[in-house]
Design an enzyme around this catalytic site. Structure first.
Site, PDB file in Angstrom:
ATOM      1  N   ARG A   1       0.863  -1.188   0.000  1.00  0.00           N
ATOM      2  CA  ARG A   1       0.000   0.000   0.000  1.00  0.00           C
ATOM      3  C   ARG A   1       0.892   1.227   0.000  1.00  0.00           C
ATOM      4  O   ARG A   1       1.771   1.348   0.857  1.00  0.00           O
ATOM      5  CB  ARG A   1      -0.873  -0.023   1.255  1.00  0.00           C
ATOM      6  CG  ARG A   1      -1.878   1.091   1.315  1.00  0.00           C
ATOM      7  CD  ARG A   1      -2.533   1.171   2.693  1.00  0.00           C
ATOM      8  NE  ARG A   1      -1.807   2.074   3.548  1.00  0.00           N
ATOM      9  CZ  ARG A   1      -2.287   2.570   4.707  1.00  0.00           C
ATOM     10  NH1 ARG A   1      -3.488   2.210   5.133  1.00  0.00           N
ATOM     11  NH2 ARG A   1      -1.565   3.392   5.436  1.00  0.00           N
TER      12      ARG A   1
ATOM     13  N   TYR B   1      -2.786  11.689   5.854  1.00  0.00           N
ATOM     14  CA  TYR B   1      -2.978  10.390   6.488  1.00  0.00           C
ATOM     15  C   TYR B   1      -1.842   9.425   6.116  1.00  0.00           C
ATOM     16  O   TYR B   1      -1.443   9.336   4.953  1.00  0.00           O
ATOM     17  CB  TYR B   1      -4.326   9.761   6.063  1.00  0.00           C
ATOM     18  CG  TYR B   1      -4.304   8.293   6.348  1.00  0.00           C
ATOM     19  CD1 TYR B   1      -4.413   7.844   7.666  1.00  0.00           C
ATOM     20  CD2 TYR B   1      -4.044   7.350   5.353  1.00  0.00           C
ATOM     21  CE1 TYR B   1      -4.282   6.514   7.982  1.00  0.00           C
ATOM     22  CE2 TYR B   1      -3.916   6.014   5.655  1.00  0.00           C
ATOM     23  CZ  TYR B   1      -4.037   5.600   6.960  1.00  0.00           C
ATOM     24  OH  TYR B   1      -3.889   4.284   7.263  1.00  0.00           O
TER      25      TYR B   1
ATOM     26  N   ASP C   1      -4.956   3.829   0.262  1.00  0.00           N
ATOM     27  CA  ASP C   1      -6.054   4.151   1.184  1.00  0.00           C
ATOM     28  C   ASP C   1      -6.392   5.636   1.048  1.00  0.00           C
ATOM     29  O   ASP C   1      -5.568   6.499   1.372  1.00  0.00           O
ATOM     30  CB  ASP C   1      -5.575   3.839   2.619  1.00  0.00           C
ATOM     31  CG  ASP C   1      -6.688   3.907   3.650  1.00  0.00           C
ATOM     32  OD1 ASP C   1      -7.781   4.427   3.323  1.00  0.00           O
ATOM     33  OD2 ASP C   1      -6.469   3.447   4.785  1.00  0.00           O
TER      34      ASP C   1
ATOM     35  N   HIS D   1      -8.684   6.990   2.745  1.00  0.00           N
ATOM     36  CA  HIS D   1      -9.045   7.335   4.132  1.00  0.00           C
ATOM     37  C   HIS D   1     -10.249   8.267   4.232  1.00  0.00           C
ATOM     38  O   HIS D   1     -10.217   9.300   4.931  1.00  0.00           O
ATOM     39  CB  HIS D   1      -7.823   7.893   4.880  1.00  0.00           C
ATOM     40  CG  HIS D   1      -7.722   7.364   6.286  1.00  0.00           C
ATOM     41  ND1 HIS D   1      -8.148   8.056   7.375  1.00  0.00           N
ATOM     42  CD2 HIS D   1      -7.268   6.181   6.769  1.00  0.00           C
ATOM     43  CE1 HIS D   1      -7.949   7.343   8.480  1.00  0.00           C
ATOM     44  NE2 HIS D   1      -7.421   6.192   8.134  1.00  0.00           N
TER      45      HIS D   1
ATOM     46  N   GLU E   1      -8.987   2.079  -1.227  1.00  0.00           N
ATOM     47  CA  GLU E   1      -9.650   1.817   0.047  1.00  0.00           C
ATOM     48  C   GLU E   1     -10.365   3.061   0.560  1.00  0.00           C
ATOM     49  O   GLU E   1      -9.853   4.173   0.420  1.00  0.00           O
ATOM     50  CB  GLU E   1      -8.582   1.371   1.051  1.00  0.00           C
ATOM     51  CG  GLU E   1      -9.092   1.183   2.455  1.00  0.00           C
ATOM     52  CD  GLU E   1      -7.955   0.835   3.422  1.00  0.00           C
ATOM     53  OE1 GLU E   1      -6.888   0.377   2.977  1.00  0.00           O
ATOM     54  OE2 GLU E   1      -8.146   1.053   4.622  1.00  0.00           O
TER      55      GLU E   1
ATOM     56  N   GLU F   1     -13.366  -0.847   7.421  1.00  0.00           N
ATOM     57  CA  GLU F   1     -12.606  -0.978   8.674  1.00  0.00           C
ATOM     58  C   GLU F   1     -13.308  -0.323   9.858  1.00  0.00           C
ATOM     59  O   GLU F   1     -13.010  -0.646  10.995  1.00  0.00           O
ATOM     60  CB  GLU F   1     -11.173  -0.439   8.519  1.00  0.00           C
ATOM     61  CG  GLU F   1     -11.094   1.046   8.310  1.00  0.00           C
ATOM     62  CD  GLU F   1      -9.658   1.549   8.140  1.00  0.00           C
ATOM     63  OE1 GLU F   1      -8.881   0.897   7.438  1.00  0.00           O
ATOM     64  OE2 GLU F   1      -9.346   2.602   8.706  1.00  0.00           O
TER      65      GLU F   1
ATOM     66  N   ARG G   1     -13.374  -4.864   4.514  1.00  0.00           N
ATOM     67  CA  ARG G   1     -12.244  -4.663   5.438  1.00  0.00           C
ATOM     68  C   ARG G   1     -12.634  -4.750   6.909  1.00  0.00           C
ATOM     69  O   ARG G   1     -11.901  -4.307   7.783  1.00  0.00           O
ATOM     70  CB  ARG G   1     -11.596  -3.302   5.152  1.00  0.00           C
ATOM     71  CG  ARG G   1     -10.784  -3.409   3.906  1.00  0.00           C
ATOM     72  CD  ARG G   1      -9.916  -2.260   3.627  1.00  0.00           C
ATOM     73  NE  ARG G   1      -9.224  -1.662   4.744  1.00  0.00           N
ATOM     74  CZ  ARG G   1      -8.176  -2.197   5.384  1.00  0.00           C
ATOM     75  NH1 ARG G   1      -7.716  -3.391   5.034  1.00  0.00           N
ATOM     76  NH2 ARG G   1      -7.611  -1.547   6.372  1.00  0.00           N
TER      77      ARG G   1
ATOM     78  N   HIS H   1      -8.807  -5.389   8.067  1.00  0.00           N
ATOM     79  CA  HIS H   1      -8.015  -4.351   8.724  1.00  0.00           C
ATOM     80  C   HIS H   1      -6.939  -5.016   9.595  1.00  0.00           C
ATOM     81  O   HIS H   1      -7.231  -5.982  10.294  1.00  0.00           O
ATOM     82  CB  HIS H   1      -8.980  -3.546   9.599  1.00  0.00           C
ATOM     83  CG  HIS H   1      -8.452  -2.277  10.157  1.00  0.00           C
ATOM     84  ND1 HIS H   1      -9.087  -1.639  11.190  1.00  0.00           N
ATOM     85  CD2 HIS H   1      -7.381  -1.514   9.843  1.00  0.00           C
ATOM     86  CE1 HIS H   1      -8.426  -0.527  11.493  1.00  0.00           C
ATOM     87  NE2 HIS H   1      -7.402  -0.423  10.686  1.00  0.00           N
TER      88      HIS H   1
ATOM     89  N   GLU I   1      -4.250  -7.131   5.831  1.00  0.00           N
ATOM     90  CA  GLU I   1      -3.321  -6.024   6.101  1.00  0.00           C
ATOM     91  C   GLU I   1      -2.312  -6.436   7.174  1.00  0.00           C
ATOM     92  O   GLU I   1      -2.661  -7.082   8.157  1.00  0.00           O
ATOM     93  CB  GLU I   1      -4.107  -4.800   6.581  1.00  0.00           C
ATOM     94  CG  GLU I   1      -3.231  -3.586   6.847  1.00  0.00           C
ATOM     95  CD  GLU I   1      -4.048  -2.357   7.253  1.00  0.00           C
ATOM     96  OE1 GLU I   1      -5.209  -2.527   7.681  1.00  0.00           O
ATOM     97  OE2 GLU I   1      -3.516  -1.242   7.146  1.00  0.00           O
TER      98      GLU I   1
ATOM     99  N   TRP J   1     -10.997  12.589   8.878  1.00  0.00           N
ATOM    100  CA  TRP J   1      -9.542  12.349   8.969  1.00  0.00           C
ATOM    101  C   TRP J   1      -9.167  11.143   8.128  1.00  0.00           C
ATOM    102  O   TRP J   1      -9.877  10.169   8.056  1.00  0.00           O
ATOM    103  CB  TRP J   1      -9.109  12.108  10.420  1.00  0.00           C
ATOM    104  CG  TRP J   1      -7.696  11.638  10.463  1.00  0.00           C
ATOM    105  CD1 TRP J   1      -6.578  12.327  10.111  1.00  0.00           C
ATOM    106  CD2 TRP J   1      -7.246  10.328  10.854  1.00  0.00           C
ATOM    107  NE1 TRP J   1      -5.461  11.538  10.244  1.00  0.00           N
ATOM    108  CE2 TRP J   1      -5.847  10.311  10.699  1.00  0.00           C
ATOM    109  CE3 TRP J   1      -7.901   9.177  11.316  1.00  0.00           C
ATOM    110  CZ2 TRP J   1      -5.090   9.174  10.986  1.00  0.00           C
ATOM    111  CZ3 TRP J   1      -7.158   8.066  11.605  1.00  0.00           C
ATOM    112  CH2 TRP J   1      -5.735   8.064  11.444  1.00  0.00           C
TER     113      TRP J   1
HETATM  114  C1  GCO Z   1      -5.612   1.224   7.720  1.00  0.00           C
HETATM  115  C2  GCO Z   1      -6.315   2.225   8.544  1.00  0.00           C
HETATM  116  C3  GCO Z   1      -5.630   2.637   9.795  1.00  0.00           C
HETATM  117  C4  GCO Z   1      -6.540   3.539  10.609  1.00  0.00           C
HETATM  118  C5  GCO Z   1      -6.334   3.248  12.046  1.00  0.00           C
HETATM  119  C6  GCO Z   1      -7.180   4.105  12.950  1.00  0.00           C
HETATM  120  O1  GCO Z   1      -6.046   1.078   6.598  1.00  0.00           O
HETATM  121  O2  GCO Z   1      -4.704   0.604   8.218  1.00  0.00           O
HETATM  122  O3  GCO Z   1      -6.895   3.235   7.793  1.00  0.00           O
HETATM  123  O4  GCO Z   1      -4.361   3.171   9.603  1.00  0.00           O
HETATM  124  O5  GCO Z   1      -6.338   4.865  10.317  1.00  0.00           O
HETATM  125  O6  GCO Z   1      -6.569   1.910  12.272  1.00  0.00           O
HETATM  126  O7  GCO Z   1      -7.040   3.708  14.257  1.00  0.00           O
HETATM  127 MG    MG Z   2      -7.697   2.195   6.083  1.00  0.00          MG
END
Ligand code: GCO
Ligand code: MG
Length: 402
Positions: A147, A159, A210, A212, A236, A262, A283, A312, A339, A402
């Site tokens: 990733r 992020y 991702d 996010h 993602e 996730e 996820r 996740h 992951e 976020w």
């Molecule tokens: C990922 C996730 C994480 C989250 C985190 C928040 O794809 O691994 O987006 O990085 O941001 O789990 O607590």
């Molecule tokens: Mg993620």
């Protein structure tokens, strides 16, 4: 067999973890992860005050009934705090059952569908050329799926990226940090990154990204279209997940595969996504969606609709969840990818476990139960420390995902 006692261990070996231990009258105990990043004590209190007293005296083999007792029986259904608490109980019960029957949990879930679990790692760079270097390092470690996240020209922080030389960890101690966001700069930059990775490392690597939760559906559609020449394994969390219909709009515009889930905690977060084939990978994670018991049902539903799993696996899920996920991934037919964001070696010491990574794959051992333990003495040396996930604002100051 009867449950005689249950206790919580909240520790912070580099980051916070909440672990439930359920004891029985036959000397067997089970472990469950109850970690919800940045909201750990809410789950611990929920378990302590409302669940543990109702567990004592029950037969730990009655996993389905106990699950329904805490889900239906609470009246207030769903939500990440509740579902993480139920997940911890559920994981611990599967662990106990495996130990009592002297067999690894994957055997209770249908047996082995595969011997190795393909994982993806994170290559996070402060800028494009740094990200390329980090991809190279991970290829050297044997990863087949990577990733990529990168600092974006003109945006102070984004992020998934730490300052150069630091290890990325989502939550930080103290109050929430603020980061800023520009969708325009992000959308203009990302195809350049994908193109650079493909030019340098070729087509064999599985490439993931991702978003996010930061785009609107039509922006995500553009993102997916722009990424098509670089054939991503997935994009993602392209949009915020509350509205399942959003995914139809994205789907109608692009063949880039979509992964989401996730932050889901129930089948009612993804029933339409699955049955209308709006996504490719789910996820959801065992700790935040009520445990192995409900995820088995969701995975079986997803199998019918050609949706695969891609659980996740960030560092904020403890090795107990990782072990549970690996048993699950070993057993189900529609496994996609897992992951893998490796824990700090201290975390692995606090939670000795029976799984390992080799050459791009994870392997689960054949210890009875989940195959994870908790070193209570070591854990007690690292007490809980308050930590939060960051918050995010657009460049004009508007609060954003976020
Ligand atoms: C990922 C996730 C994480 C989250 C985190 C928040 O794809 O691994 O987006 O990085 O941001 O789990 O607590
Ligand atoms: Mg993620």
């Amino acid at each position: 067999m009867k449950i005689t006692e249950a206790k919580l261990v909240v520790c912070s070996p580099t980051r916070n973890f909440v672990t439930l231990i359920i004891y029985t009258d036959q000397g067997i105990y089970g472990l469950g992860d109850a970690t919800l990043n940045g909201r750990e004590l809410a789950v611990a209190t929920y378990l302590e005050e409302y669940c543990i007293p109702c567990l004592i005296g029950r037969n730990p083999f009655d996993i389905e009934d106990i699950w329904q007792y805490f889900y239906k029986g609470a009246y207030w259904k769903r939500g990440p705090v509740t579902m993480s608490a139920i997940a911890a109980i559920d994981m611990a019960l599967w662990d106990i059952k495996g130990k009592a029957l002297n067999t690894p949990v994957y055997n209770l879930l249908g047996g082995k569908s595969r011997d190795q679990i393909m994982v993806y790692c994170h290559a996070n760079g402060t800028d494009l050329s740094h990200t390329l270097e980090v991809v190279h390092e991970h290829l050297e470690m044997g990863y087949k799926a990577i990733r990529v996240q990168s600092g974006i020209p003109g945006i102070a922080s984004t992020y998934g990226v730490a300052a150069k030389g630091e290890k990325y960890e989502p939550a930080t101690r103290g109050l929430p940090h603020e980061s800023s966001w520009s969708t325009e700069k992000y959308l203009n930059f990302m195809p350049n990154l994908f193109s650079a990775v493909r030019n340098k490392y070729g087509d064999n690597l599985h490439l993931l990204h991702d978003c996010h939760h930061r785009l609107t559906p039509i922006e995500a559609a553009r993102f997916g279209k722009d990424a098509e020449p670089f054939h991503l394994f997935w994009m993602e969390d392209p949009v915020s997940e509350e509205l399942q219909e959003s995914f139809r709009l994205i789907r109608n515009h692009t063949t880039t595969p979509i992964a989401v889930g996730e932050i889901f905690n129930s089948v009612f977060d993804c029933n339409r996504l699955i049955t209308e084939q709006l996504i490719d990978y789910l996820r959801m994670t065992i700790v935040h969606s009520g445990g192995i018991t409900p995820l088995q049902k969701i995975a079986h539903l997803a199998e019918v609709y050609n949706v695969r799993t891609g659980f996740h696996g960030a560092t904020d899920l403890s090795p107990v969840t990782m072990a549970a996920a690996l048993h699950f991934n070993t057993a189900i037919h529609n496994f996609g990818i897992q992951e893998h964001m490796p824990h700090d070696p201290l975390v692995d010491e606090v939670f000795p476990h029976d799984y390992h990574f080799n050459d791009g794959f994870m392997f689960i051992g054949d210890k009875p139960g989940l195959g994870v333990d908790l070193d209570l003495d070591l854990a007690s040396k690292y007490p809980y420390q308050r930590a939060f996930l960051p918050v995010n604002r657009r460049e004009d100051g508007t609060m954003w995902n976020w």
